[in-house]
Design an enzyme around this catalytic site. Sequence first.
Site, PDB file in Angstrom:
ATOM      1  N   GLU A  49     -68.132  19.178  70.898  1.00  0.00           N
ATOM      2  CA  GLU A  49     -67.790  20.048  72.025  1.00  0.00           C
ATOM      3  C   GLU A  49     -68.807  19.788  73.125  1.00  0.00           C
ATOM      4  O   GLU A  49     -70.005  20.007  72.939  1.00  0.00           O
ATOM      5  CB  GLU A  49     -67.810  21.523  71.596  1.00  0.00           C
ATOM      6  CG  GLU A  49     -66.604  21.884  70.733  1.00  0.00           C
ATOM      7  CD  GLU A  49     -66.503  23.379  70.421  1.00  0.00           C
ATOM      8  OE1 GLU A  49     -65.520  23.760  69.773  1.00  0.00           O
ATOM      9  OE2 GLU A  49     -67.405  24.151  70.803  1.00  0.00           O
ATOM     10  N   ASP A  60     -71.866  33.320  77.978  1.00  0.00           N
ATOM     11  CA  ASP A  60     -72.988  32.663  77.311  1.00  0.00           C
ATOM     12  C   ASP A  60     -74.271  33.470  77.377  1.00  0.00           C
ATOM     13  O   ASP A  60     -74.543  34.159  78.356  1.00  0.00           O
ATOM     14  CB  ASP A  60     -73.225  31.281  77.940  1.00  0.00           C
ATOM     15  CG  ASP A  60     -72.165  30.292  77.502  1.00  0.00           C
ATOM     16  OD1 ASP A  60     -72.078  30.038  76.279  1.00  0.00           O
ATOM     17  OD2 ASP A  60     -71.416  29.793  78.354  1.00  0.00           O
TER      18      ASP A  60
END
Lengths: 268, 409
Positions: A49, A60
């Site tokens: 990824e 995040d």
Amino acid sequence: MSRIETTFAQLKEKQRKALIPYITAGDPGLEVTVPLMHAMVKAGADVIELGVPFSDPMADGPVIQKACERALAAGTGLRDVLAMVREFRRGDDRTPVVLMGYLNPVEIMGYERFAETCQEVGVDGVLLVDLPPEECDEIGPLFKERGIDLIFLVAPTTTEARIARIAEAASGYLYYVSLKGVTGAASLNVEEVAARVETIRNLAQLPIGVGFGIKDAQSARAVSRVADGVVVGSALVNQVAAHADEPMAITPAVSEILADMRAAMDKP
Amino acid sequence: MTQRPDSTQTPDYGAFPDARGHFGRFGGRFVSETLMAALDELETMYRRLKDDPQFQADFDYDLAHYVGRPSPLYLAERWTEQLGGARIWLKREDLNHTGAHKVNNTIGQALLAKHMGKKRVIAETGAGQHGVASATVAARLGLECHVFMGEEDIRRQRLNVYRMKLLGAEVIPVTSGSRTLKDAMNEAMRDWVTNVDDTFYIIGTVAGPHPYPMLVRDFQSVIGREAREQSLAQAGKLPDALVACVGGGSNAIGLFHPFLNDEGVAMYGVEAAGDGVDTGRHAAPLSVGRPGVLHGNRTYLMEDDNGQIVETHSVSAGLDYPGVGPEHAWLKDIGRVNYVSADDQEALAAFRELTRVEGIMPALESAHALAYARKLAPTLGKDQDIVINLSGRGDKDILTVAEIDGINF
């Protein structure tokens, strides 16, 4: 069969689970990423990824926020990330690469051009954190007709009805977010994860990767017992951050963690 | 992005957003999966309560007895005379409890939080007005309150920071990115994702994922409903033009929305031009930005060629935001509202002028609306009427203005 499908099928045959590392592209510099991708494959990664840096990474935690800041300071844009995949493909035509990020850089490039370029450079899947299936009417078909998998998140809060709907829109694999929170947050609870993965399995045919909160070989092993894939991000990006001033040290540090995870996951 | 507005037909403005929160090609719900269930829950609850007479009665009661509504529509006679054109009316949201229009919305959302059994509320704030309004309603309902505020804004708005602390809220400094409103919103989203079970996120403007742009608009529309009635009663007709500042755009949509179907009423949304829209140092996405996706909705944004959000600048912390509510983006595209801008200098001049001429000290945000109205008024006839949303009072900005004047307290 797509590269992602093939990978999961082969792993299943060997009774192994997918190790899926995440790194932010261009962190801490553009030249670091492609060699690091190759090294991660060597250390046991099955799918990569590759994070597309964004100025406002809302889902995040601090570790990947800082990675985005470093990558952006180095001048990394979506075009650069696509060029990295093209370069990676010159030395590896087997390992699937999934671009992970936020929708806005894709909006600016244009859906059609992005999908075309993904196909051209050898991107296998795309996971856009802030793009739920409800908003995919336009972008979905563009990926589908080019054989690029659209990967979606399933969360602890996702209802069963939604899981079914997500599974319908998704291909490649489903990414189960193991906890309520941002990336790199507290440790996950393996029993809870196991129960949720079981629920998802009853509603979806796709392989299930689990991410968020996997920090070391032990948690990777535990998750590999219940899921088809183990996604590890912040733990690796921490190593990138620790060695940002001496990029030569990044590859060995990241490889070591991945190799440990691989060994722990493969141990009978 | 296929849904292009059809400009040949007048839309039914009340029918927007559609069932999935779209205003034409704008709006929507672009968030990570963890929040989808919470947004569904909020939408379901809101759609149920919206038409519940008891909920409406509770909301109206609080607006009357706690906020002090209706706010007056004040004819600024001296300023009108000085500008020599249209009559200028000020919708006095500055007289609300806590000093700005923000409280209309926090009252509404706090009622929703109560109905949903949430014990903890979070909010983002720029100028601090929404933070203060959130801390205020949280104190009144005994809810735990955390306010996210950019470090740069904490410096600019020390007074409001202390007010929030006095009210019992925890003010959490945000040190990521540009350390202003957009980063505070990122951080609030991250908190919400982590504490989604017991936490209600009070968004302060008409942005964010559906249903926020809709419900914040509905709560703020009390401004326009009152202004419409007051205009008919006091001026004997509807106004010819409405003027309001636009950051995220909640005070503007609140004033505009009840007038959208009144074709003869022109509308001006005034963005912050900072040092000037051609300098790159501004906060005017509708004037010079382009469509993209941020904070859960598709709208006009200030961004670079790679789709990264760029830093904004405005003397007014409350307008220092790179996006704008999706309904404004739509109203711009279909041409119903004119989006214009005023720079820092023009806003400061209007701040001083209104203070001296009318004895009303406006917030620097509202001063942007005044600055544009100042140019608009002389172009209209003396029998015409302009309603300006005086969205907040300027007490919080005294330190900023003093600093510009070289005075240190």
